[in-house]
Design an enzyme around this catalytic site. Structure first.
Site, short mmCIF file in Angstrom:
data_model
loop_
_atom_site.label_atom_id
_atom_site.label_comp_id
_atom_site.label_asym_id
_atom_site.label_seq_id
_atom_site.Cartn_x
_atom_site.Cartn_y
_atom_site.Cartn_z
CE LYS A 32 -4.46 1.24 0.11
NZ LYS A 32 -5.49 0.41 -0.37
CG ASP A 35 -7.33 3.40 -1.02
OD1 ASP A 35 -7.75 2.00 -0.98
OD2 ASP A 35 -7.49 4.08 -0.08
P1 NDP Z 1 -12.91 7.84 -3.34
O1 NDP Z 1 -11.85 8.80 -3.01
O2 NDP Z 1 -13.57 7.62 -4.62
O3 NDP Z 1 -14.10 8.11 -2.27
C1 NDP Z 1 -14.02 8.06 -1.04
C2 NDP Z 1 -15.27 8.69 -0.51
O4 NDP Z 1 -15.19 8.38 0.92
C3 NDP Z 1 -15.53 9.97 -0.82
O5 NDP Z 1 -17.15 9.99 -0.62
C4 NDP Z 1 -15.04 10.66 0.52
O6 NDP Z 1 -15.94 11.93 1.07
C5 NDP Z 1 -15.57 9.55 1.63
N1 NDP Z 1 -14.21 9.74 2.75
C6 NDP Z 1 -13.04 9.71 2.59
N2 NDP Z 1 -12.33 10.01 3.55
C7 NDP Z 1 -13.47 10.13 4.63
C8 NDP Z 1 -13.42 10.41 6.12
N3 NDP Z 1 -12.02 10.59 6.79
N4 NDP Z 1 -14.47 10.55 6.65
C9 NDP Z 1 -15.61 10.42 5.83
N5 NDP Z 1 -15.80 10.24 4.67
C10 NDP Z 1 -14.63 9.95 4.10
O7 NDP Z 1 -12.34 6.48 -2.76
P2 NDP Z 1 -12.71 5.05 -3.07
O8 NDP Z 1 -14.26 4.97 -3.31
O9 NDP Z 1 -11.82 4.22 -4.05
O10 NDP Z 1 -12.42 4.36 -1.59
C11 NDP Z 1 -13.32 4.08 -0.38
C12 NDP Z 1 -12.99 3.06 0.41
O11 NDP Z 1 -12.92 1.85 -0.24
C13 NDP Z 1 -11.30 2.99 0.96
O12 NDP Z 1 -11.62 2.70 2.26
C14 NDP Z 1 -10.73 2.42 0.17
O13 NDP Z 1 -9.48 2.09 0.96
C15 NDP Z 1 -11.57 1.21 -0.31
N6 NDP Z 1 -11.33 0.43 -1.18
C16 NDP Z 1 -11.15 1.03 -2.46
C17 NDP Z 1 -11.13 0.18 -3.63
C18 NDP Z 1 -10.73 0.82 -4.78
O14 NDP Z 1 -10.79 -0.23 -5.98
N7 NDP Z 1 -11.06 1.97 -5.00
C19 NDP Z 1 -10.76 -1.36 -3.49
C20 NDP Z 1 -11.04 -1.78 -2.25
C21 NDP Z 1 -11.10 -0.95 -1.02
P3 NDP Z 1 -15.26 13.26 0.79
O15 NDP Z 1 -15.24 13.44 -0.86
O16 NDP Z 1 -15.87 14.25 1.40
O17 NDP Z 1 -13.68 13.31 1.05
O1 2IT Z 2 -7.92 -1.52 -1.06
C1 2IT Z 2 -7.65 -2.11 -2.07
O2 2IT Z 2 -7.76 -3.17 -2.48
C2 2IT Z 2 -7.46 -1.08 -3.23
N1 2IT Z 2 -7.48 0.30 -3.14
C3 2IT Z 2 -7.45 -1.53 -4.76
C4 2IT Z 2 -6.05 -2.04 -4.69
C5 2IT Z 2 -5.56 -2.56 -6.27
O3 2IT Z 2 -4.28 -2.80 -6.41
O4 2IT Z 2 -6.50 -2.67 -6.99
#
Ligand code: NDP
Ligand code: 2IT
Length: 449
Positions: free
Chosen positions: A126, A166
């Site tokens: 990460k 992420d």
């Molecule tokens: P994005 O940046 O696309 O979206 C994040 C969302 O979460 C936004 O709506 C944001 O709101 C909100 N958010 C972020 N930080 C906070 C906080 N501290 N408190 C409240 N709300 C918050 O990220 P992703 O959708 O990619 O990721 C979301 C989650 O999913 C994370 O935990 C990530 O690790 C996990 N994840 C992502 C993957 C991926 O493929 N993208 C894969 C697996 C897991 P705001 O815009 O107001 O900051």
């Molecule tokens: O938390 C996760 O699994 C991710 N943000 C995606 C990682 C990846 O390599 O696609």
């Protein structure tokens, strides 16, 4: 916990005393694998757990750039190369002001187990930075990404370490990072990053994969318990990549998503979320979710003012936390249970506090743990890497079908492990046990390294 587990957990607490999220992630795993450790007393002498909790490598670096006003700004960059037992380090990059070593290590640690569950050849890593992309111009984002990659490039490679997106890192950032990598290396190494744009090596369905995968997993978990998604009301926190595509798939499968959120607040839309409007505000305009309530009548907006996010006070059957770590507190868990929730699906990484998860399990609520339920994103990243190696593209339907198959298999492994170790329906333990046993076997096979 038995004495070996206690000893390792205590050492982790002492050595990483200022890293609460990392300790939480380790404790969550160690507290569910006691029966495996009891069956394998030889693990202690081989220091299986001590090796698992120590990153192979942890890199931090300076990331300077000049902002639009001509001022020099310095951020901190990270890459945790946690574990390469079953493949090159693989995991996303997070750009968010809250990023620190504890958060990087908890995410890297979780990623080892998640990636093992996918059944694909990917190790755990990460990275990220405390850089805040909010309010920055495109030019500033590009300059930051170029500076970040100028250092990161010496540590990664398609057979070494493969970053992706992420929080705060999406297709725009991956594009700038890829461009700079290619320029420095003078080689088109397509598989060095995943989540790339479709015009230069990205995979169809990668954008949708985490959210879609989460809902496929939820469908399997409900099905195994004689329940289904059709007609269920759903809460989805966040409105980023994971949340939006979880909403899309949940709606496609007949559920009604009544609320979504961002870090400032949530919208409660009793008629069901209008996803086209949500995508316009969040993906196109990069706006706040409060805008949704302004543009659609009958929608209630609730501001977040404490750690107990208001979205979890809304009555619903299913909750999908898809924003960030520890967003579901014990208080929130109690509200959800009081309102009759039947299942929780973790789209974000570690979104439920340990107390919240324990409470759900104690109350007989089905919990789809992050390591398993959100693994569709990284699994599809691995499918992107394999397409890059083949120099060939799969269709959307082909990738989606592989994703669906992988999520079904992950659910089955969690279910099987939970039954085998006498913890029926505890898929949190099932996910940890299924991945841990696989990793321990690989560790023993590869000797002391
Ligand atoms: P994005 O940046 O696309 O979206 C994040 C969302 O979460 C936004 O709506 C944001 O709101 C909100 N958010 C972020 N930080 C906070 C906080 N501290 N408190 C409240 N709300 C918050 O990220 P992703 O959708 O990619 O990721 C979301 C989650 O999913 C994370 O935990 C990530 O690790 C996990 N994840 C992502 C993957 C991926 O493929 N993208 C894969 C697996 C897991 P705001 O815009 O107001 O900051
Ligand atoms: O938390 C996760 O699994 C991710 N943000 C995606 C990682 C990846 O390599 O696609």
């Amino acid at each position: 916990m038995n004495s070996y587990l206690e000893k390792v957990l205590n050492e982790v607490k002492i050595k990483n005393h200022n890293e609460p999220e990392y300790i939480q992630a380790v404790e969550e795993v160690l507290s569910t694998i006691e029966r495996v450790i009891d069956k394998h007393p030889e693990y202690e002498n081989l220091a299986i757990l001590e090796r698992m909790v120590e990153p192979e490598r942890l890199i931090t670096f300076r990331v300077p750039y000049i902002n639009d006003e001509g001022k020099t700004i310095v951020n901190r960059g990270y890459r945790v190369q946690f574990n390469s037992l079953i493949g090159p380090y693989k995991g996303g990059l997070r750009f968010h002001p809250s990023v620190n070593q504890s958060i990087m290590k908890f995410l890297g640690f979780e990623q080892i187990f998640k990636n093992a569950l996918t059944g694909l050849p990917i190790g755990g890593g990460k990275g990220g930075s405390d850089f805040d992309p909010k309010g920055k111009s495109d030019n500033e984002i590009m300059k930051f990404c170029q500076s970040f990659m100028t250092e990161l490039q010496r540590h990664i490679g398609q057979d070494v370490d493969v970053p992706a997106g992420d929080i705060g890192v999406g297709a725009r950032e991956i594009g700038y990072l890829f461009g700079q990598y290619k320029r420095i290396k003078n080689a088109y190494e397509g598989g060095v990053l995943t989540g790339k744009g479709l015009s230069y090596g990205g995979s169809l369905a990668r954008k949708e994969a985490t959210g879609f995968g989460l809902v496929y997993f939820m469908r399997e978990m409900l099905g195994a318990n004689n329940l289904n998604l059709n007609g269920k009301t759903v809460l989805i926190s966040g409105s980023g990549n994971v949340a939006i595509y979880a909403c899309q798939k949940a709606q496609e499968l007949g559920a009604k998503v009544v609320a979504m959120s961002d870090s400032k607040g949530c919208v409660y839309d009793k008629d069901g979320i209008d996803l086209a409007l949500m995508k316009q505000i969040k993906e196109v305009e990069r706006g706040r979710i409060s805008e949704y309530a302004k543009r659609k009548s009958g929608v209630e907006y609730m501001e977040t003012t404490s750690a107990d996010a208001p979205i979890w006070t809304i009555k619903a059957d299913i909750a999908l936390p898809c924003a960030t770590q520890n967003e579901v507190t014990l208080n929130s868990a109690k509200s959800l249970v009081e309102n009759g929730v039947i299942a929780i699906g973790e789209g974000a990484n570690m979104p439920c506090t340990k107390e919240a998860t324990d409470y759900f399990l104690e109350k007989g609520i089905l919990v789809a743990p992050a390591k398993a339920a959100n693994a569709g994103g990284v699994a599809t990243s691995a499918i992107e890497m394999s397409q890059n190696s083949m120099r060939y593209y799969l269709t959307f339907e082909e990738v989606d079908a592989k994703l669906e198959r992988i999520m079904i298999n992950i659910f089955k492994s969690c279910q099987k492990a939970s039954e085998e170790y006498g913890m029926d329906k505890n898929y949190v333990a099932g996910a940890n046990i299924a991945s841990f046993t696989k990793l321990a076997e690989a560790m023993i096979a590869q000797g002391v390294v």
